[in-house]
Design an enzyme around this catalytic site. Structure first.
Site, PDB file in Angstrom:
ATOM      1  N   LYS A 169      -9.506  -1.935 -10.160  1.00 13.88           N
ATOM      2  CA  LYS A 169     -10.883  -1.555  -9.840  1.00 13.88           C
ATOM      3  C   LYS A 169     -10.998  -0.853  -8.497  1.00 13.88           C
ATOM      4  O   LYS A 169     -11.636   0.182  -8.400  1.00 13.88           O
ATOM      5  CB  LYS A 169     -11.793  -2.794  -9.801  1.00 13.88           C
ATOM      6  CG  LYS A 169     -12.085  -3.451 -11.086  1.00 13.88           C
ATOM      7  CD  LYS A 169     -13.073  -4.579 -10.919  1.00 13.88           C
ATOM      8  CE  LYS A 169     -12.777  -5.555  -9.834  1.00 13.88           C
ATOM      9  NZ  LYS A 169     -11.550  -6.336  -9.922  1.00 13.88           N
ATOM     10  N   ARG A 214     -21.948 -10.452 -10.381  1.00 17.92           N
ATOM     11  CA  ARG A 214     -20.988 -11.337 -11.043  1.00 17.92           C
ATOM     12  C   ARG A 214     -21.659 -12.339 -11.978  1.00 17.92           C
ATOM     13  O   ARG A 214     -20.981 -13.032 -12.717  1.00 17.92           O
ATOM     14  CB  ARG A 214     -20.160 -12.097 -10.012  1.00 17.92           C
ATOM     15  CG  ARG A 214     -19.199 -11.211  -9.246  1.00 17.92           C
ATOM     16  CD  ARG A 214     -18.278 -12.049  -8.395  1.00 17.92           C
ATOM     17  NE  ARG A 214     -17.396 -11.228  -7.599  1.00 17.92           N
ATOM     18  CZ  ARG A 214     -16.186 -10.866  -7.963  1.00 17.92           C
ATOM     19  NH1 ARG A 214     -15.711 -11.252  -9.122  1.00 17.92           N
ATOM     20  NH2 ARG A 214     -15.445 -10.120  -7.173  1.00 17.92           N
ATOM     21  N   ARG A 243       2.522  -7.915  -7.230  1.00 15.33           N
ATOM     22  CA  ARG A 243       1.770  -7.783  -5.980  1.00 15.33           C
ATOM     23  C   ARG A 243       1.972  -9.020  -5.101  1.00 15.33           C
ATOM     24  O   ARG A 243       2.126  -8.905  -3.887  1.00 15.33           O
ATOM     25  CB  ARG A 243       0.283  -7.567  -6.276  1.00 15.33           C
ATOM     26  CG  ARG A 243      -0.528  -7.301  -5.035  1.00 15.33           C
ATOM     27  CD  ARG A 243      -1.878  -6.715  -5.301  1.00 15.33           C
ATOM     28  NE  ARG A 243      -2.708  -7.471  -6.208  1.00 15.33           N
ATOM     29  CZ  ARG A 243      -3.915  -7.103  -6.596  1.00 15.33           C
ATOM     30  NH1 ARG A 243      -4.443  -5.974  -6.154  1.00 15.33           N
ATOM     31  NH2 ARG A 243      -4.612  -7.837  -7.428  1.00 15.33           N
TER      32      ARG A 243
END
Length: 190
Positions: A14, A89, A128
């Site tokens: 995103k 959210r 990551r």
């Protein structure tokens, strides 16, 4: 297409895609994390309140987050549009955002949802975590975050689909491939 939300589970890309979209349209990419950091750094009243929650390891309450988003969207650089990343959210935040936008005399143009298979997301986040040396990001923790995200955002995706705003894009491939898919889905020639 000047007022856009981007949604997607952790690891979907995103933030990367938000920057590309915002640059294309010449609008600010706004994340709730950026809003929190800016308010805390400026020691605004809202920032001081948010800091207390953040330092205690708690979520910043909706009323504080909502006020920060409202203030940010009222800034001059948002007058020609914006891209929101990480907000709303919840359905309550959707309702708040609707009110803020109505007060500003504008509306959303699109909601871009990046879709990536869970196993791909887990692999991305494990890589990551290894690069960033984040030992707390185990596969179980990552899968739980994916589950929580799905539970929390399904109602939002349903709401925005019902409004005809939702554009779902396959988030697999290179950054450029995904950006091309997004612009194609939005009907933009690049």
């Amino acid at each position: 297409m000047n007022r856009i939300l981007i949604m997607g589970p952790p690891g979907a890309g995103k933030g990367t895609q938000a920057i590309a979209i915002a640059e294309h349209y010449g609008i600010p990419a706004i994340s709730t994390g950026d809003i929190f950091r800016a308010n805390v750094a400026a020691s605004t009243t809202l920032g001081q309140t948010a800091r207390r929650y953040m330092e205690a390891g708690e979520y910043v309450p909706d009323d504080v987050t909502n006020q920060m988003v409202r203030d940010r969207l009222a800034e001059d650089d948002c007058s020609q549009g914006f891209l929101l990343d990480g907000y709303p959210r919840t359905l309550d935040q959707v309702a708040w955002l609707d009110k803020v936008l109505a007060d500003l005399g504008v509306a959303l143009d699109a909601v871009v949802a990046l879709a990536v298979a869970e196993d791909e997301l887990v692999q991305r986040l494990l890589r990551r975590a290894e690069i960033d040396q984040r030992a707390d990001d185990t596969e179980d923790v990552i899968r739980r975050r994916q589950q929580v995200y799905a539970e929390e955002t399904t109602p939002l995706l349903t709401e925005y689909a019902a409004r005809g705003l939702l554009v779902t894009v396959d988030g697999t491939g290179t950054q450029d491939d995904v950006a091309t898919k997004i612009f194609d889905a939005l009907g933009v020639r690049v």
